[in-house]
Design an enzyme around this catalytic site. Sequence first.
Site, PDB file in Angstrom:
ATOM      1  N   HIS A 477       0.787  -1.234   0.000  1.00  0.00           N
ATOM      2  CA  HIS A 477       0.000   0.000   0.000  1.00  0.00           C
ATOM      3  C   HIS A 477       0.820   1.286   0.000  1.00  0.00           C
ATOM      4  O   HIS A 477       0.295   2.353  -0.341  1.00  0.00           O
ATOM      5  CB  HIS A 477      -0.928   0.006   1.219  1.00  0.00           C
ATOM      6  CG  HIS A 477      -2.216   0.727   0.998  1.00  0.00           C
ATOM      7  ND1 HIS A 477      -2.333   1.850   0.214  1.00  0.00           N
ATOM      8  CD2 HIS A 477      -3.465   0.479   1.453  1.00  0.00           C
ATOM      9  CE1 HIS A 477      -3.583   2.263   0.197  1.00  0.00           C
ATOM     10  NE2 HIS A 477      -4.296   1.458   0.933  1.00  0.00           N
ATOM     11  N   TYR A 592     -14.681   5.418   8.863  1.00  0.00           N
ATOM     12  CA  TYR A 592     -13.697   5.919   7.899  1.00  0.00           C
ATOM     13  C   TYR A 592     -14.129   5.516   6.496  1.00  0.00           C
ATOM     14  O   TYR A 592     -14.396   4.347   6.232  1.00  0.00           O
ATOM     15  CB  TYR A 592     -12.331   5.305   8.220  1.00  0.00           C
ATOM     16  CG  TYR A 592     -11.185   5.681   7.306  1.00  0.00           C
ATOM     17  CD1 TYR A 592     -10.169   6.509   7.752  1.00  0.00           C
ATOM     18  CD2 TYR A 592     -11.086   5.182   6.005  1.00  0.00           C
ATOM     19  CE1 TYR A 592      -9.086   6.829   6.938  1.00  0.00           C
ATOM     20  CE2 TYR A 592     -10.024   5.508   5.181  1.00  0.00           C
ATOM     21  CZ  TYR A 592      -9.033   6.327   5.653  1.00  0.00           C
ATOM     22  OH  TYR A 592      -7.977   6.651   4.832  1.00  0.00           O
ATOM     23  N   THR A 605      -5.103  10.441  -0.460  1.00  0.00           N
ATOM     24  CA  THR A 605      -6.442  10.218   0.067  1.00  0.00           C
ATOM     25  C   THR A 605      -6.763  11.195   1.191  1.00  0.00           C
ATOM     26  O   THR A 605      -5.889  11.846   1.752  1.00  0.00           O
ATOM     27  CB  THR A 605      -6.600   8.785   0.619  1.00  0.00           C
ATOM     28  OG1 THR A 605      -5.659   8.587   1.681  1.00  0.00           O
ATOM     29  CG2 THR A 605      -6.383   7.745  -0.472  1.00  0.00           C
TER      30      THR A 605
END
Length: 763
Positions: A477, A592, A605
């Site tokens: 990620h 979230y 993000t």
Amino acid sequence: MAEARQAVAFQFSVTEEGQLKFNYSFEGIKILLQSAWISARRKYVVFRNALLIGVFPASPISLLVIASLLVVAGYSGYFDVVGLCDYYISLFPGTDIFGSFARWTAILVTIALMFWVMLAHLLQQLLKCLLMYHGYMFAKHGRTSVMTKVWQLLVALVSSQAIGKPKLYSYQKSLPSLPVPGLKDTCKRYLSSVRALLDDKEYEEMEELVKEFQATKGKKFQNYLWLKSWWSNNYVTDWWNQYVYLAGRSSLMINSNYYATDARIMLTNRCAARMGLLTYCTMKLQWLINTEALRPILGQGLVPLCSSQYRLLFGTTRIPGRTTDKLLHTDSSHVAVYRKGRWYSVSTMFRNKPLTPRELEEQFQYILDDDTVEATEGERYLMALTSQNRDKWASDRETYFSTGKNQASLSVIETSMYVLIIEDEDNCQVIPDDVDDAKMSAYCKDLLCGRGWTRWFDKSFCYIHYPNARVGINAEHSWADAPIIGYLLEFCSVAEHQMKYDEDGHCHGPMSDAVPKPQRLSWELSEECVKVINEAVKLAQDKIADVDLYMMEHVAFGKGVVKKFKISPDAFLQMALQLAYYKDAGRQCLTYEASMTRLFRDGRTETVRSATVESAAFVRAMRNKDCPKEEKKKLLYKATDKHQYMYRSAMIGKGIDRHLFCLYVVSRYCNEESAFLKKVLSEPWRLSTSQTPTQQLGKIDYNNYPKRATSGGGFGPVAADGYGVSYIIPGDYEFYFHVSSFKSSPKTVSVQVLYVVCVCVCV
């Protein structure tokens, strides 16, 4: 060896008489010339792209226009060319030896270049200013204000100055920087986001913390953050990458990496053929990225999204460190392949040309048929080391893989384009089936964590191939977000359907017998190293056993029905998740949802806090049997409108959490603690959600060809007693949900909450 000899263009030997004898290899000379030509062409492409991107949205054509206008103006007497020549000679003594025409030409070229550079810079700044306007995002559906229409016209006019298609990174210099929100605005939004989660006393205490922070340390931290925003392209991204991802010490498996599934339709059941064609498709995408020929994504056909994350898609590995990791990126052309404990290196190039899909298929078929040497125990379970916490893996890597064969073989894996893992029938616990939800759930869990020793978690992504030709991806990620992997899958799906397979399911394309076979990697693993590997396997398998992951398809209706009621499908599903969690847990929780900020340079993000006062009112109404249906409908519209407003605000830099995170980093640099920031960053996200992007290429009609859609992807739970929820909206007729949790928590059951979600969607 024969191929190695051909690669030598010149050889010489000494005769008995002491004379030098030269031998020439025309094949070797040809290869050398091809290499030189390819190298020169690459340098030219790099130079050309740098020039075009540097002046975008201006173009070289505009330079010719400016030069032509200057020539006409000079001949027409609009400016004194002779006077300019005299001034030029005074600046550069000795140039008077050249003729007047040469001096006149040099002056015109210099002036034209100056005007051209000024024009390019002016257009870049103008486009940047235009892209800072976001009013169009908050307009009601189907309505466009006069200001937005004028803005659209100006953006189209400025962008049209560039000749031809924009390059992948053409808009990068014109993208605005992420703005730093006002401190009061962020604090106000934060208080609003937690009001539904706190009782009156807790809320009053939080208000006091916020007021104290604003009045004391907040201003100082905000000023430092303002200074940082002036010298960085994005005030968040570098700190986010460093402290949230690379400085994280927990295992990447489950905690950080995520997975993506395959399209449901398969054009062949031959595993080697699918590996060959998909590898060829990834090579094509890599070439498009390296040459910057890939088209940037333009929202509404006008607004560019930041393309910086594409750079690290191929050839990137997260290298473990003692206190922090680092990203290693190489421009490689080989794939590291794993099967039955054996490691191979497969080159995708031969004689400076890419292998054809058929040649690649043969390479992988060779690996499938290779049973010459059994893998050792340590070699078979080697990947388990990447599932450890980062400090332990860094220590083991330094101890056992810093010299000799181990270092060389590890380097082949870490510098590869990506890792390709071939699951075999003997050891494979999962044979994916797109009909059975239970089998699909097992398939998704296998993609997320494998068996603890069948995923190289450090690699930018691993392509996993199953015996029935089904594929999937496990992705790291830190280097980029899920939309980039989504783009890769969508690109490969489109290319695969365009190129197809022959009647027998094999790849098309010519074959050459001269292509070298895959190279087997070798290791020298000591008994101590094998013991460490086995301990890592045991630890990984214990963690995997605790993961509860379930995936389900919702086919009663899709976004087509939701949009008929003029409700955002994403906001609708978020309200369904709020209702489902309340039914499951008896309360609301901090939620979230990931939103992208790629409207800004180097954007990644932002967080959307879905649990709002409006969503709480809707949930209470739905749980109240006496509440009229019209009131419930009214509250649903109010809650979804608020969610859409927050989502769009997050996209344009008016979120909450990234700003507070950066203020916290500043506080750590200043060595000053803040009770408010410490409390905010310690709050658990018991419901972590994300929508998987789709239709980034816009070339697949999922309504008419639903089987070409993937079922999305997912990730592990963020909180020990929470859920990780991912969903995808591929077309108008269905949704896919992925829910993960930990079995060790008595408060969570993934399949139970997933059924509740599907029920809430239909309510």
